[in-house]
Design a protein around this motif. Sequence first.
Motif, PDB file in Angstrom:
ATOM      1  N   HIS A 118       0.805  -1.224   0.000  1.00  0.00           N
ATOM      2  CA  HIS A 118       0.000   0.000   0.000  1.00  0.00           C
ATOM      3  C   HIS A 118       0.839   1.276   0.000  1.00  0.00           C
ATOM      4  O   HIS A 118       0.401   2.308  -0.522  1.00  0.00           O
ATOM      5  N   LYS A 119       2.040   1.225   0.549  1.00  0.00           N
ATOM      6  CA  LYS A 119       2.875   2.428   0.595  1.00  0.00           C
ATOM      7  C   LYS A 119       3.310   2.891  -0.789  1.00  0.00           C
ATOM      8  O   LYS A 119       3.675   4.056  -0.974  1.00  0.00           O
ATOM      9  N   ASN A 120       3.263   1.994  -1.747  1.00  0.00           N
ATOM     10  CA  ASN A 120       3.669   2.326  -3.115  1.00  0.00           C
ATOM     11  C   ASN A 120       2.477   2.470  -4.055  1.00  0.00           C
ATOM     12  O   ASN A 120       2.647   2.495  -5.271  1.00  0.00           O
ATOM     13  N   MET A 121       1.291   2.587  -3.503  1.00  0.00           N
ATOM     14  CA  MET A 121       0.083   2.687  -4.309  1.00  0.00           C
ATOM     15  C   MET A 121      -0.542   4.064  -4.180  1.00  0.00           C
ATOM     16  O   MET A 121      -0.274   4.800  -3.229  1.00  0.00           O
ATOM     17  N   GLU A 122      -1.389   4.411  -5.137  1.00  0.00           N
ATOM     18  CA  GLU A 122      -2.134   5.669  -5.076  1.00  0.00           C
ATOM     19  C   GLU A 122      -3.124   5.618  -3.910  1.00  0.00           C
ATOM     20  O   GLU A 122      -3.731   4.576  -3.632  1.00  0.00           O
ATOM     21  N   LYS A 123      -3.289   6.743  -3.244  1.00  0.00           N
ATOM     22  CA  LYS A 123      -4.138   6.805  -2.054  1.00  0.00           C
ATOM     23  C   LYS A 123      -5.555   6.340  -2.340  1.00  0.00           C
ATOM     24  O   LYS A 123      -6.139   5.567  -1.555  1.00  0.00           O
ATOM     25  N   GLU A 124      -6.148   6.785  -3.434  1.00  0.00           N
ATOM     26  CA  GLU A 124      -7.541   6.435  -3.716  1.00  0.00           C
ATOM     27  C   GLU A 124      -7.692   4.951  -4.007  1.00  0.00           C
ATOM     28  O   GLU A 124      -8.711   4.340  -3.647  1.00  0.00           O
ATOM     29  N   GLU A 125      -6.696   4.349  -4.633  1.00  0.00           N
ATOM     30  CA  GLU A 125      -6.754   2.908  -4.877  1.00  0.00           C
ATOM     31  C   GLU A 125      -6.750   2.144  -3.556  1.00  0.00           C
ATOM     32  O   GLU A 125      -7.516   1.199  -3.372  1.00  0.00           O
ATOM     33  N   VAL A 126      -5.901   2.560  -2.644  1.00  0.00           N
ATOM     34  CA  VAL A 126      -5.855   1.919  -1.329  1.00  0.00           C
ATOM     35  C   VAL A 126      -7.193   2.107  -0.612  1.00  0.00           C
ATOM     36  O   VAL A 126      -7.737   1.167  -0.020  1.00  0.00           O
ATOM     37  N   ALA A 127      -7.738   3.320  -0.670  1.00  0.00           N
ATOM     38  CA  ALA A 127      -9.011   3.602  -0.007  1.00  0.00           C
ATOM     39  C   ALA A 127     -10.119   2.701  -0.533  1.00  0.00           C
ATOM     40  O   ALA A 127     -10.918   2.157   0.239  1.00  0.00           O
ATOM     41  N   ASN A 128     -10.190   2.533  -1.849  1.00  0.00           N
ATOM     42  CA  ASN A 128     -11.217   1.668  -2.436  1.00  0.00           C
ATOM     43  C   ASN A 128     -11.043   0.217  -1.989  1.00  0.00           C
ATOM     44  O   ASN A 128     -12.027  -0.468  -1.684  1.00  0.00           O
ATOM     45  N   LEU A 129      -9.813  -0.243  -1.942  1.00  0.00           N
ATOM     46  CA  LEU A 129      -9.563  -1.616  -1.510  1.00  0.00           C
ATOM     47  C   LEU A 129      -9.973  -1.814  -0.051  1.00  0.00           C
ATOM     48  O   LEU A 129     -10.523  -2.860   0.308  1.00  0.00           O
ATOM     49  N   ILE A 130      -9.721  -0.823   0.779  1.00  0.00           N
ATOM     50  CA  ILE A 130     -10.148  -0.904   2.182  1.00  0.00           C
ATOM     51  C   ILE A 130     -11.671  -0.971   2.261  1.00  0.00           C
ATOM     52  O   ILE A 130     -12.245  -1.760   3.023  1.00  0.00           O
ATOM     53  N   ARG A 131     -12.352  -0.143   1.464  1.00  0.00           N
ATOM     54  CA  ARG A 131     -13.819  -0.127   1.484  1.00  0.00           C
ATOM     55  C   ARG A 131     -14.398  -1.482   1.101  1.00  0.00           C
ATOM     56  O   ARG A 131     -15.362  -1.948   1.713  1.00  0.00           O
ATOM     57  N   PHE A 132     -13.817  -2.115   0.084  1.00  0.00           N
ATOM     58  CA  PHE A 132     -14.285  -3.447  -0.299  1.00  0.00           C
ATOM     59  C   PHE A 132     -13.926  -4.483   0.757  1.00  0.00           C
ATOM     60  O   PHE A 132     -14.713  -5.375   1.085  1.00  0.00           O
ATOM     61  N   LEU A 133     -12.729  -4.398   1.289  1.00  0.00           N
ATOM     62  CA  LEU A 133     -12.251  -5.380   2.267  1.00  0.00           C
ATOM     63  C   LEU A 133     -13.162  -5.433   3.489  1.00  0.00           C
ATOM     64  O   LEU A 133     -13.587  -6.514   3.913  1.00  0.00           O
ATOM     65  N   VAL A 134     -13.470  -4.267   4.066  1.00  0.00           N
ATOM     66  CA  VAL A 134     -14.232  -4.273   5.317  1.00  0.00           C
ATOM     67  C   VAL A 134     -15.651  -4.793   5.105  1.00  0.00           C
ATOM     68  O   VAL A 134     -16.272  -5.323   6.037  1.00  0.00           O
ATOM     69  N   HIS A 135     -16.156  -4.662   3.893  1.00  0.00           N
ATOM     70  CA  HIS A 135     -17.492  -5.166   3.582  1.00  0.00           C
ATOM     71  C   HIS A 135     -17.472  -6.661   3.290  1.00  0.00           C
ATOM     72  O   HIS A 135     -18.303  -7.413   3.812  1.00  0.00           O
TER      73      HIS A 135
END
Length: 263
Positions: A118-135
């Motif tokens: 995640h440290k090497n990824m775009e912030k919004e991409e990480v945010a979207n992945l978190i949103r899907f993960l928690v669901h």
Amino acid sequence: MDIRKTTLCALAALVSICSWGWGRNGHDAICYIAECNLNKKALKTVSDYLDGKSIVYYSTWPDEVRTTKEWGYTTKWHVAYYDENDKALLDSRFEGEEGMAPDCLYQVGRIIDRLKDHKNMEKEEVANLIRFLVHWVGDFHCPVHIKYPDYKEHNFKVIYGGKEYKYHSVWDEIMIEDVHHWNYMEYEHQLGNLSRKEVKEIQKGSIVDWGEQAARDCHIIYEWAKAGDELGKDFYLKARPLADRQIQLAGYRLAKILNEIFG
């Protein structure tokens, strides 16, 4: 028809259409249990990626966006598939079924792998992945989001509380709202008080282990109800502890995932 009854009918229709795993309250509860068990670093890092918002804020985001053009392809990724021995199929299919997307258990594994960088990824991409993960962690713990080859027709109609609903809808939200009348913080107060030893036991194993445990434990719900059944107190007394336990497991396990990635 009074306003309260109209609202309840609208809610029932919405649930039937959307087939949300746990509904908003259940997903909120899972995310809040997880959030209360994040270490300081993980809590701050996740909050930073979400622009200061809680994971609870996005607990049902994948359900809300899956009807959009941008995220429509994720629609079928909200269930988990298992074989006749309750073994995860992941990116496989039931025999004779074609064109089905990989399931939510498979997608959770992919997201975890991607977020390790995640440290090497775009912030919004990480945010979207978190949103899907928690669901999706919540979805693969939800009894009616677990698909078995012997119960392909899982969405039969039953009578609950004197009204006809699809069985899926009873588990998704209607029963959760009817049982306790708790908000998500009250769920955490009641289900988030396990000892460290108990939490460690819950969090043992891989996500596939967790999914297969859910499949074994939840298979029984199709013995508790058949098409046309009127579900009464006997159903409620069996279903309530299973629903509570699955929400509890999902919350603590989501915390482990986030702590390991971001802690």
